[in-house]
Enzyme design. Sequence first.
Site, PDB file in Angstrom:
ATOM      1  CB  SER A  14      -0.954   0.004   1.194  1.00 30.36           C
ATOM      2  OG  SER A  14      -0.258  -0.131   2.417  1.00 30.36           O
ATOM      3  CG  MET A  33      -9.677   1.384   7.260  1.00 31.78           C
ATOM      4  SD  MET A  33     -10.687   0.174   6.356  1.00 31.78           S
ATOM      5  CE  MET A  33      -9.460  -1.080   5.993  1.00 31.78           C
ATOM      6  CB  CYS A 102     -11.582  -7.344   5.952  1.00 33.74           C
ATOM      7  SG  CYS A 102     -10.669  -5.888   6.524  1.00 33.74           S
ATOM      8  CB  CYS A 200      -5.381  -8.660  11.147  1.00 34.30           C
ATOM      9  SG  CYS A 200      -7.116  -8.122  11.118  1.00 34.30           S
TER      10      CYS A 200
END
Length: 359
Positions: A14, A33, A102, A200
């Site tokens: 990212s 987030m 997600c 996660c």
Amino acid sequence: MAKALIAMSGGVDSSVAAVLMKEKGYEPIGVTMKLHDEADADIDVEGTCCSLSDVEDARSVANKMDFPYYVFNFKAQFKDKVIDKFVDCYIHGRTPNPCINCNRYLKFDELQRRAEELGCEKIVTGHYVRTRYNEETGKYELLKGVDDSKDQSYVLYHLNQDLLSKAMFPLGEYTKDQIREKAAETGLINADKKESQDICFIPDGNHKRFIEDFTGEKIGYGKILDINGKQIGTHQGYYRFTVGQRKGFDVTREGRHYVLDIKPETNEIVVGREKDLYKDNLVANDFNWISGEAPTEPIKVDARTRYHKPLAKATVTVLENGDVKVEFDEPQRAMTKGQSVVLYDGDVVLGGGTIIEVE
């Protein structure tokens, strides 16, 4: 200058996506987030995404590249749309894929709202996929990434025409090695950062412990049955298992045994030999056709029933209630209720849904 909201996990992918967007002439706005508290996991969270260290890494990249950066609290939405669904799926004897939920409910639905608030024209993630506009059909298309080993199209089958018109995936044309090289050349702090884990919120992979802690309940011992219904062992809770699993249980017969079916209503699992895992058709619901149009006649496709599982030839028929039946040319191993089936035409993703029946 057009603004682009960059969903930043703190990882190299990212981060490089932000770099590439800036090179394309966009004004990046970084967003991370906050999905859960590290203390919630009660264990070492190294290697997960969205931890405190990931936030600091993402902030470091934003500072270096000189663009705004925000952290948004999505813990309530994450619990509702991901964790609750994850637990419910296991409790009902299915095997969930929380990364799909997600992406669907957080990375796109929620971030789309924030993008509009921040005046961003584009939503950008570090997924290894591609998009294009098909002039002949007048439709946006989702395509596999050029790096087949990193392709993430399986988890993005939920995207629709509106989202595809706004989403950009700059990593889709690159390999992972090229992305790491780009990060190193740019001097990013996370150029050599290791990959994050899939789940996660369960960094140690012990979903049994997580489910018991989350629900406050513990399912006791249950029966292990053979394909004829005869008891050949016991287990410590049906939600410990998924179809195809061959570890975590003992039976009174020699040879390898695999989980074939899970019966939550009786706390039983059915086991058999590997040959018993192969089935040739399934039914999926909650199906999303990326074009927005379901086929009116049976079509030939390539289908994938687990993340990174090889594609298989199949015939697809849309049922009267909108569910989709997938009939494979050759039997497939360990197709599992709760997982997703995703359909392809070459590199183009046609759509996907949740497996509810395997026959």
